[in-house]
Write an enzyme that holds these catalytic residues in place. Structure first.
Site, PDB file in Angstrom:
ATOM      1  N   GLU A 179       2.008  11.197   4.977  1.00  0.00           N
ATOM      2  CA  GLU A 179       3.188  10.496   5.486  1.00  0.00           C
ATOM      3  C   GLU A 179       4.246  11.536   5.802  1.00  0.00           C
ATOM      4  O   GLU A 179       4.402  12.522   5.077  1.00  0.00           O
ATOM      5  CB  GLU A 179       3.735   9.506   4.447  1.00  0.00           C
ATOM      6  CG  GLU A 179       5.076   8.927   4.889  1.00  0.00           C
ATOM      7  CD  GLU A 179       5.513   7.692   4.111  1.00  0.00           C
ATOM      8  OE1 GLU A 179       5.124   7.560   2.944  1.00  0.00           O
ATOM      9  OE2 GLU A 179       6.242   6.878   4.697  1.00  0.00           O
ATOM     10  N   ASN A 215       1.643  -2.195   5.230  1.00  0.00           N
ATOM     11  CA  ASN A 215       1.854  -1.212   4.168  1.00  0.00           C
ATOM     12  C   ASN A 215       2.612  -1.870   3.021  1.00  0.00           C
ATOM     13  O   ASN A 215       3.796  -2.148   3.163  1.00  0.00           O
ATOM     14  CB  ASN A 215       2.665  -0.028   4.687  1.00  0.00           C
ATOM     15  CG  ASN A 215       3.060   0.901   3.555  1.00  0.00           C
ATOM     16  OD1 ASN A 215       2.197   1.477   2.875  1.00  0.00           O
ATOM     17  ND2 ASN A 215       4.357   1.038   3.320  1.00  0.00           N
ATOM     18  N   GLU A 216       1.950  -2.141   1.979  1.00  0.00           N
ATOM     19  CA  GLU A 216       2.524  -2.727   0.750  1.00  0.00           C
ATOM     20  C   GLU A 216       3.643  -3.728   1.063  1.00  0.00           C
ATOM     21  O   GLU A 216       4.702  -3.707   0.443  1.00  0.00           O
ATOM     22  CB  GLU A 216       2.981  -1.649  -0.249  1.00  0.00           C
ATOM     23  CG  GLU A 216       3.997  -0.662   0.251  1.00  0.00           C
ATOM     24  CD  GLU A 216       4.575   0.228  -0.865  1.00  0.00           C
ATOM     25  OE1 GLU A 216       3.804   0.844  -1.616  1.00  0.00           O
ATOM     26  OE2 GLU A 216       5.812   0.309  -0.962  1.00  0.00           O
TER      27      GLU A 216
HETATM   28  O1  AHR Z   1       4.502   7.437  -0.893  1.00  0.00           O
HETATM   29  C1  AHR Z   1       5.862   7.222  -0.741  1.00  0.00           C
HETATM   30  C2  AHR Z   1       6.195   5.763  -0.437  1.00  0.00           C
HETATM   31  O2  AHR Z   1       5.790   4.958  -1.488  1.00  0.00           O
HETATM   32  C3  AHR Z   1       5.481   5.182   0.737  1.00  0.00           C
HETATM   33  O3  AHR Z   1       6.127   5.444   1.918  1.00  0.00           O
HETATM   34  C4  AHR Z   1       5.470   3.726   0.449  1.00  0.00           C
HETATM   35  O4  AHR Z   1       4.349   3.088   0.983  1.00  0.00           O
HETATM   36  C5  AHR Z   1       5.549   3.650  -1.039  1.00  0.00           C
HETATM   37  O5  AHR Z   1       6.571   2.850  -1.459  1.00  0.00           O
END
Ligand code: AHR
Length: 678
Positions: free
Chosen positions: A78, A406-407
């Site tokens: 990321e 994503n989550e």
């Molecule tokens: O890994 C850091 C962050 O943690 C990511 O961007 C997110 O998906 C999670 O909350």
């Protein structure tokens, strides 16, 4: 009404309820307290607690085995902590397109279109203009007014530009000048006091925007050089996309990756790379959702984007580069697209999770389908695949996985959009494995609802995330043992041990090893795992801990990195059932010792991974019955140290097997033993 609770007078309303309701509340509270107690447990124990030496005997039952995922260890990249620009992306010029906007980083008063640039204002006026830019996606450029020839525009890089004597650097820029008498540009690598460490000259510049490229050879090795662009003329000169790349990038790719950082990732032997986020994928507000299609094609046509971690994404590291990197390291690409909603923690727009308006969802769904077409299509038949071929990759990238979401919070807004995306991909590309999401935690409403939705839609795989304290990993080793084998497979997309101080050390490394042993044991349903986050630049870090820290010249893998590496290098495709008999039956011992046995596909080695989280050694042996024929020498690799050791590194040795496999397991250690079968 008033009531005295624990000696404190509280005001409120008193309701009469059935005793069972009160009991449920009390039980929920008791459970929370008990969980908090378990989570607070740490690994360190006094050696004096163990008076007798501890023995462990492993009974391998080679007849009982199961196929496990061959993709278990991967990485999650990321763009957080300057992982991309200023990090893995090898570009040395910061803010090359003058696109930094003041809104992106309110903590830095100097953040804006001129960030990282300077000029001697007595000789050159430097302002930002947007009139007829190089490309509409890169609206800003530097408009220079030179009053005294010899004055230049200087870029400081990302905290300095590291150069190496003898290395070649590709410089390029777009430039134009309306002046009737136009000159060339001199480009220099300079030191703090104006020392010149390398120089090159472009051809005479023209009236309209034109790209110029020259190569500069560095004469010295300097960590904090600057780049100076000096128009050899007076009057107006416009410049944009000023770029400096070392020629030595990873695999020598143009617009490539920093070789040392890319290599340390490749050394993990990751079977897949998930990208571009994380929160970066679903964005802060709808306008910040990561749009893959805006990150491909010529650099000037890519659309830069605000990075929600407080900086800027040039998109120089875009989808093409991600896919190319995956191919270069033999990893499956796992792109993640937003599920039609932005991050629930958004502060932009109407705050919180927001859905793409339904009237725009058709187009958004099409964008996701285009991604698959771009990655896998035939350039003769598809416009998107043609773009891939034009970028230099006529062959398909062979994309197999797409993450959707994503989550996210599993709300109605989410469900509606996820379902549209999932159904569309399933219908048009049934061969693609869609990875859904189960919210940000290992339990709770979103976790339950995410699983329910996945089960209802028959999503083939879901992405779980959890960052947990030491005690959670110690006390939840059976987390996946209980999972339903008939539901979606699991991709543990983000996890890490978070201890006070948020650092990686032997304690975190061993707990992650313990958890990976559980994942291997459940490798029939846990298909993939990736630690998070991967990269962090020193001095630019917003999130700790991370797997690999770096600065402009050094790469600093953490102890947790070596757990990942040992598992990546020693993965298997077949899990062999085994039983561990411990001489000490105490619970604190039982939960601190774990083993997994796998068989690798290449060479058929039998690979043992053993964690000993005790402060004392264990004498370990394998029961020879059922072991089968093995060669006389085996390779043993050990990662060990005191719990707070941050510098431990694995050590490899050979062990001689004299009929029986017997060895000592160091205190606080992860041991990998590779037995060669005959
Ligand atoms: O890994 C850091 C962050 O943690 C990511 O961007 C997110 O998906 C999670 O909350």
């Amino acid at each position: 009404q008033e009531a005295t609770i624990s000696g404190v007078v509280e005001k409120g309303t008193i309701h009469k309820v059935a005793w069972s309701v009160v009991e449920n509340l009390l039980n929920a509270d008791r459970l929370k307290r008990y969980e908090a107690h378990l989570n607070a447990e740490r690994v360190e124990l006094a050696p004096e607690l163990f008076k007798d030496s501890i023995r462990a005997k492993l009974i391998i039952d080679a007849n009982k085995s199961k196929k496990i995922s061959d993709l278990l260890i991967g990485v999650f990249f990321e763009d957080i902590n300057y992982a991309a620009d200023g990090g893995l992306y090898a570009e040395k010029v910061q803010n090359r397109g003058f696109e930094y906007s003041p809104d992106e980083n309110r903590r830095d008063p100097n953040w804006g279109h001129t960030k990282a640039w300077s000029a001697d204002e007595t000789k050159i006026t430097f302002r930002i203009d947007t009139l007829s830019p190089v490309h509409t996606n890169n609206k800003h450029y530097a408009a220079l007014q030179i009053t005294e020839q010899g004055a230049g525009l200087v870029n400081e890089g990302f905290g300095g530009i590291p150069i190496k004597a003898g290395d070649k650097y590709d410089f390029s820029l777009f430039v134009r000048s309306p002046e009737p008498r136009r000159g060339k540009l001199t480009v220099r690598l300079i030191g703090k006091n104006g020392e010149v460490y390398g120089e090159a000259h472009t051809k005479t510049i023209s009236k309209d925007w034109k790209k110029h490229e020259v190569v500069i050879t560095a004469r010295e090795t300097i960590n904090d050089a600057h780049l100076e662009v000096i128009p050899q003329m007076t009057g107006r000169v416009d410049v944009d996309l000023i770029s400096l790349f070392p020629q030595k990038t990873f695999k020598n790719r143009k617009n490539g990756l920093r070789a040392d950082l890319a290599q340390v990732i490749a050394d993990l032997k990751p079977r897949f790379v998930r990208f571009p986020g994380g929160c970066v994928a679903h964005g802060n507000g709808l306008n910040n959702i990561y749009r893959w299609e805006e990150t491909i094609g010529p650099l000037e046509a890519r659309k830069p984007q605000w990075n929600l971690w407080g900086y800027h994404q040039s998109m120089g590291l875009g989808y093409y580069e991600y896919f190319q990197f995956c191919e270069d390291i033999g990893a499956e690409p796992v792109p993640v697209v937003a599920a039609g909603v932005c991050c629930q923690n958004s502060s932009v727009g109407s705050n919180g999770q927001q859905g793409i308006p339904l009237c725009n969802m058709h187009d958004y769904v099409q964008d996701v389908l285009n991604l698959i077409e771009w990655a896998n299509g035939d350039p003769k038949k598809s416009e998107w695949a043609k773009k891939r071929a034009q970028a230099g990759h006529p062959k398909p990238f062979n994309l197999k996985y797409v993450g959707i979401g994503n989550e996210d919070l599993i709300t109605d807004v989410f469900e509606e959009r996820f379902t549209m995306l999932f159904n569309a991909v399933k219908e048009k590309y049934p061969e693609i494995t869609v990875i859904g999401t189960t919210g940000p935690f290992s339990e709770g409403t979103d976790y339950v609802e995410g699983w329910n939705l996945a089960t209802k839609l028959r999503v083939p795989m879901v992405d779980e995330h959890y960052y947990q304290p030491a005690g959670w990993f110690l006390n939840n080793q059976d987390y996946y043992d209980k999972y339903d084998r008939n539901k979606a497979k699991v991709y543990l997309g983000e996890y890490a041990t978070h201890i006070p101080g948020k650092r990686c050390n032997i304690e975190t490394a061993l707990l992650e090893a313990l958890h990976l042993i559980g994942c291997e044991r459940n490798g029939d349903i846990v298909s993939m795992t990736s630690y998070a986050p991967l990269l962090a630049k020193e001095g630019y870090t917003r999130w700790n801990p991370d797997l690999i820290y770096f600065n402009n010249t050094e790469v600093k893998p953490t102890v947790s990195y070596f757990t990942q590496k040992l598992f990546g290098e020693n993965s298997g495709e077949e899990y062999i059932h085994s039983t561990l008999e411990l001489s000490d039956k105490q619970d604190i011992v039982r939960k601190r010792v774990a083993v997994s046995v796998v068989k690798g596909s290449n060479m058929g080695d039998l690979i043992l991974k053993i964690v000993n989280i005790l402060p004392v050694p264990i004498s370990f042996e394998i029961d020879p019955v059922n072991l089968g024929a093995i060669k006389q020498t085996a390779v043993k690799t050990v990662l060990h140290g005191q719990p707070d050791d941050r510098n431990a590194r694995p050590q490899t040795s050979q062990i001689e097997i004299d009929g029986i496999v017997a060895t000592s397991l160091e205190p606080y250690s992860l041991t990998v033993i590779r037995l060669k079968t005959q």
